[in-house]
Motif scaffolding. Structure first.
Motif, PDB file in Angstrom:
ATOM      1  N   LYS A  79       0.824  -1.214   0.000  1.00  0.00           N
ATOM      2  CA  LYS A  79       0.000   0.000   0.000  1.00  0.00           C
ATOM      3  C   LYS A  79       0.856   1.261   0.000  1.00  0.00           C
ATOM      4  O   LYS A  79       0.336   2.367   0.085  1.00  0.00           O
ATOM      5  N   GLY A  80       2.180   1.104  -0.102  1.00  0.00           N
ATOM      6  CA  GLY A  80       3.055   2.256  -0.124  1.00  0.00           C
ATOM      7  C   GLY A  80       3.500   2.728   1.240  1.00  0.00           C
ATOM      8  O   GLY A  80       4.137   3.772   1.350  1.00  0.00           O
ATOM      9  N   PHE A  81       3.171   1.993   2.316  1.00  0.00           N
ATOM     10  CA  PHE A  81       3.595   2.386   3.654  1.00  0.00           C
ATOM     11  C   PHE A  81       5.106   2.239   3.788  1.00  0.00           C
ATOM     12  O   PHE A  81       5.719   1.373   3.164  1.00  0.00           O
ATOM     13  N   LYS A  82       5.690   3.083   4.646  1.00  0.00           N
ATOM     14  CA  LYS A  82       7.116   3.015   4.933  1.00  0.00           C
ATOM     15  C   LYS A  82       7.330   3.117   6.434  1.00  0.00           C
ATOM     16  O   LYS A  82       6.487   3.641   7.157  1.00  0.00           O
ATOM     17  N   VAL A  83       8.480   2.622   6.894  1.00  0.00           N
ATOM     18  CA  VAL A  83       8.840   2.748   8.304  1.00  0.00           C
ATOM     19  C   VAL A  83       8.899   4.226   8.679  1.00  0.00           C
ATOM     20  O   VAL A  83       9.425   5.062   7.948  1.00  0.00           O
ATOM     21  N   GLY A  84       8.325   4.551   9.850  1.00  0.00           N
ATOM     22  CA  GLY A  84       8.300   5.923  10.331  1.00  0.00           C
ATOM     23  C   GLY A  84       7.008   6.655  10.033  1.00  0.00           C
ATOM     24  O   GLY A  84       6.724   7.683  10.648  1.00  0.00           O
ATOM     25  N   GLN A  85       6.209   6.126   9.094  1.00  0.00           N
ATOM     26  CA  GLN A  85       4.935   6.773   8.785  1.00  0.00           C
ATOM     27  C   GLN A  85       3.899   6.472   9.864  1.00  0.00           C
ATOM     28  O   GLN A  85       4.006   5.493  10.603  1.00  0.00           O
ATOM     29  N   ILE A  86       2.888   7.339   9.951  1.00  0.00           N
ATOM     30  CA  ILE A  86       1.823   7.184  10.932  1.00  0.00           C
ATOM     31  C   ILE A  86       0.570   6.674  10.223  1.00  0.00           C
ATOM     32  O   ILE A  86       0.111   7.279   9.254  1.00  0.00           O
ATOM     33  N   TYR A 144       3.541  24.432  14.154  1.00  0.00           N
ATOM     34  CA  TYR A 144       4.306  24.801  15.344  1.00  0.00           C
ATOM     35  C   TYR A 144       5.773  25.021  14.975  1.00  0.00           C
ATOM     36  O   TYR A 144       6.324  24.311  14.123  1.00  0.00           O
ATOM     37  N   GLU A 145       6.386  26.001  15.630  1.00  0.00           N
ATOM     38  CA  GLU A 145       7.828  26.159  15.561  1.00  0.00           C
ATOM     39  C   GLU A 145       8.403  25.472  16.796  1.00  0.00           C
ATOM     40  O   GLU A 145       8.070  25.835  17.926  1.00  0.00           O
ATOM     41  N   VAL A 146       9.244  24.474  16.572  1.00  0.00           N
ATOM     42  CA  VAL A 146       9.736  23.629  17.656  1.00  0.00           C
ATOM     43  C   VAL A 146      11.223  23.888  17.862  1.00  0.00           C
ATOM     44  O   VAL A 146      12.026  23.798  16.929  1.00  0.00           O
ATOM     45  N   LYS A 147      11.595  24.202  19.092  1.00  0.00           N
ATOM     46  CA  LYS A 147      12.993  24.435  19.431  1.00  0.00           C
ATOM     47  C   LYS A 147      13.634  23.093  19.753  1.00  0.00           C
ATOM     48  O   LYS A 147      13.300  22.451  20.745  1.00  0.00           O
ATOM     49  N   GLU A 148      14.558  22.640  18.900  1.00  0.00           N
ATOM     50  CA  GLU A 148      15.226  21.357  19.098  1.00  0.00           C
ATOM     51  C   GLU A 148      16.547  21.500  19.846  1.00  0.00           C
ATOM     52  O   GLU A 148      17.057  20.535  20.414  1.00  0.00           O
ATOM     53  N   SER A 149      17.130  22.690  19.823  1.00  0.00           N
ATOM     54  CA  SER A 149      18.356  22.971  20.569  1.00  0.00           C
ATOM     55  C   SER A 149      18.434  24.473  20.767  1.00  0.00           C
ATOM     56  O   SER A 149      17.520  25.211  20.371  1.00  0.00           O
ATOM     57  N   ASP A 150      19.529  24.934  21.360  1.00  0.00           N
ATOM     58  CA  ASP A 150      19.681  26.372  21.600  1.00  0.00           C
ATOM     59  C   ASP A 150      19.783  27.162  20.305  1.00  0.00           C
ATOM     60  O   ASP A 150      19.492  28.362  20.266  1.00  0.00           O
ATOM     61  N   THR A 151      20.192  26.493  19.229  1.00  0.00           N
ATOM     62  CA  THR A 151      20.411  27.205  17.966  1.00  0.00           C
ATOM     63  C   THR A 151      19.562  26.693  16.809  1.00  0.00           C
ATOM     64  O   THR A 151      19.583  27.283  15.734  1.00  0.00           O
ATOM     65  N   ALA A 152      18.834  25.607  17.018  1.00  0.00           N
ATOM     66  CA  ALA A 152      18.094  24.994  15.898  1.00  0.00           C
ATOM     67  C   ALA A 152      16.608  24.897  16.204  1.00  0.00           C
ATOM     68  O   ALA A 152      16.208  24.496  17.302  1.00  0.00           O
ATOM     69  N   THR A 153      15.803  25.291  15.232  1.00  0.00           N
ATOM     70  CA  THR A 153      14.351  25.133  15.318  1.00  0.00           C
ATOM     71  C   THR A 153      13.854  24.498  14.033  1.00  0.00           C
ATOM     72  O   THR A 153      14.533  24.535  12.999  1.00  0.00           O
ATOM     73  N   THR A 154      12.676  23.911  14.095  1.00  0.00           N
ATOM     74  CA  THR A 154      12.057  23.345  12.911  1.00  0.00           C
ATOM     75  C   THR A 154      10.562  23.594  12.984  1.00  0.00           C
ATOM     76  O   THR A 154      10.033  24.006  14.027  1.00  0.00           O
ATOM     77  N   PHE A 155       9.863  23.351  11.897  1.00  0.00           N
ATOM     78  CA  PHE A 155       8.426  23.554  11.843  1.00  0.00           C
ATOM     79  C   PHE A 155       7.745  22.200  11.671  1.00  0.00           C
ATOM     80  O   PHE A 155       8.185  21.363  10.866  1.00  0.00           O
ATOM     81  N   ALA A 156       6.689  21.980  12.445  1.00  0.00           N
ATOM     82  CA  ALA A 156       6.058  20.662  12.453  1.00  0.00           C
ATOM     83  C   ALA A 156       4.595  20.783  12.857  1.00  0.00           C
ATOM     84  O   ALA A 156       4.170  21.794  13.418  1.00  0.00           O
ATOM     85  N   THR A 157       3.853  19.732  12.563  1.00  0.00           N
ATOM     86  CA  THR A 157       2.469  19.623  13.027  1.00  0.00           C
ATOM     87  C   THR A 157       2.398  18.580  14.132  1.00  0.00           C
ATOM     88  O   THR A 157       3.222  17.671  14.202  1.00  0.00           O
ATOM     89  N   LYS A 172       7.512  19.392   8.828  1.00  0.00           N
ATOM     90  CA  LYS A 172       7.043  19.831   7.520  1.00  0.00           C
ATOM     91  C   LYS A 172       8.158  19.648   6.500  1.00  0.00           C
ATOM     92  O   LYS A 172       9.311  19.944   6.739  1.00  0.00           O
ATOM     93  N   GLY A 173       7.756  19.138   5.337  1.00  0.00           N
ATOM     94  CA  GLY A 173       8.711  18.988   4.241  1.00  0.00           C
ATOM     95  C   GLY A 173       9.394  17.652   4.186  1.00  0.00           C
ATOM     96  O   GLY A 173       9.606  17.103   3.105  1.00  0.00           O
ATOM     97  N   THR A 174       9.765  17.082   5.364  1.00  0.00           N
ATOM     98  CA  THR A 174      10.492  15.815   5.377  1.00  0.00           C
ATOM     99  C   THR A 174       9.634  14.640   5.835  1.00  0.00           C
ATOM    100  O   THR A 174       9.940  13.495   5.512  1.00  0.00           O
ATOM    101  N   GLY A 175       8.581  14.921   6.626  1.00  0.00           N
ATOM    102  CA  GLY A 175       7.771  13.841   7.175  1.00  0.00           C
ATOM    103  C   GLY A 175       8.404  13.156   8.363  1.00  0.00           C
ATOM    104  O   GLY A 175       7.872  12.167   8.879  1.00  0.00           O
ATOM    105  N   ARG A 176       9.550  13.663   8.839  1.00  0.00           N
ATOM    106  CA  ARG A 176      10.220  13.057  10.001  1.00  0.00           C
ATOM    107  C   ARG A 176       9.325  13.140  11.232  1.00  0.00           C
ATOM    108  O   ARG A 176       8.769  14.189  11.530  1.00  0.00           O
ATOM    109  N   VAL A 177       9.202  12.029  11.945  1.00  0.00           N
ATOM    110  CA  VAL A 177       8.392  11.967  13.158  1.00  0.00           C
ATOM    111  C   VAL A 177       9.314  12.017  14.366  1.00  0.00           C
ATOM    112  O   VAL A 177      10.300  11.269  14.441  1.00  0.00           O
ATOM    113  N   PHE A 178       9.031  12.902  15.325  1.00  0.00           N
ATOM    114  CA  PHE A 178       9.865  13.034  16.512  1.00  0.00           C
ATOM    115  C   PHE A 178       8.995  13.492  17.679  1.00  0.00           C
ATOM    116  O   PHE A 178       7.815  13.810  17.501  1.00  0.00           O
ATOM    117  N   THR A 179       9.550  13.480  18.871  1.00  0.00           N
ATOM    118  CA  THR A 179       8.815  13.926  20.052  1.00  0.00           C
ATOM    119  C   THR A 179       9.418  15.230  20.570  1.00  0.00           C
ATOM    120  O   THR A 179      10.602  15.499  20.382  1.00  0.00           O
TER     121      THR A 179
END
Length: 257
Positions: A79-86, A144-157, A172-179
């Motif tokens: 069905k086109g599923f890949k590891v890491g997808q929800i 959401y703008e997510v602060k991942e470190s003191d110098t790095a942020t990313t945008f995610a839902t 957003k853009g990569t589909g990477r899933v993280f907490t």
């Protein structure tokens, strides 16, 4: 896995050194793309806790690499599923992160993102992509703008909240899933201001408008095109109630007396 296995690897694959692995670290096998833990007895245990399948036996340890949690899976399901997808079960609503796929892509393993309950080797036909708007929630429409470190942020839902209270996010853009911790995520909102209309017979209240950042200041007084007078009461209010731009026609100069 015994010492003879490594000797065979050296003989037939030309490796000089026996691979060294760390207990408790996840490894991905480049051949079958399954994720494993290395055990004290030198054997490999699938992360999903399932029994060993045909693709898990006689593993070549030199094909193991540290699994960093990214979507490194090259096998796709039918069905086109890949590891890491929800995904979610067609009969359910709870989001599930795919952790492994069978080599022919017909079965998947996964973990519910809001708990530690697992899906073990279930047919992919039982699943569909998880779309949070179908569950009556609207967090997937918020950015959401997510602060991942003191110098790095990313945008995610936001996808869900796991059992530890962390937000499960999709970049957003990569589909990477993280907490992420809730305090590290700030909803991306348009720049808004609040104003109060003066001389109205009804109770005074704040009204929200879109505006250019820095264009207005608190306590400035303006006339609108309907001759109503208003005063700016707040800037950068990040309000979700604004529906139109603030376009006054006259600004009054106000001086203290």
């Amino acid at each position: 896995m015994d010492e003879d296995h490594f000797l065979d690897a050296e003989k037939y694959w030309g490796f000089d050194d026996k691979p060294e692995f760390t207990l408790g670290v996840k490894y991905r096998h480049k051949g079958n793309n399954h994720i494993y833990y290395y055990q004290p007895n030198g054997m490999w245990r699938p992360v999903e806790g399932r029994g060993l399948g045909n693709t898990d036996r006689n593993l070549n340890s030199h094909q193991m690499e540290v699994y960093d949690g990214t979507v490194a899976q090259v096998i796709e399901s039918r069905k086109g599923f890949k590891v890491g997808q929800i995904v979610k079960l067609k009969t359910g609503e709870r989001p599930i992160e795919i952790t492994s796929l069978s080599h022919n892509g017909s079965n998947l393993w996964g973990t519910y993102v809001d708990s530690q309950y697992k899906i073990v080797g279930r047919h992919v036909g039982d699943f569909e992509y998880y779309n949070q708007t179908q569950t009556g929630e609207d967090t997937m429409t918020k950015l959401y703008e997510v602060k991942e470190s003191d110098t790095a942020t990313t945008f995610a839902t936001k996808l869900a909240v796991n059992s530890s209270g962390l937000w499960v996010m999709e970049e957003k853009g990569t589909g990477r899933v993280f907490t992420a911790t809730p305090s590290s995520a700030e909803e991306v909102m348009p720049y808004t201001i609040s104003v109060q209309f003066l001389g109205m017979s009804i109770a005074i209240k704040d009204y929200s408008y879109f505006a250019a950042k820095g264009a207005f200041e608190v306590n400035q007084v303006f006339m609108m095109d309907n001759n109503s007078i208003c005063r700016v009461t707040g800037v950068d209010t990040k309000s979700s109630n604004a529906t139109k731009d603030f376009n006054p026609v006259v600004q009054f100069e106000v001086k203290a007396v």
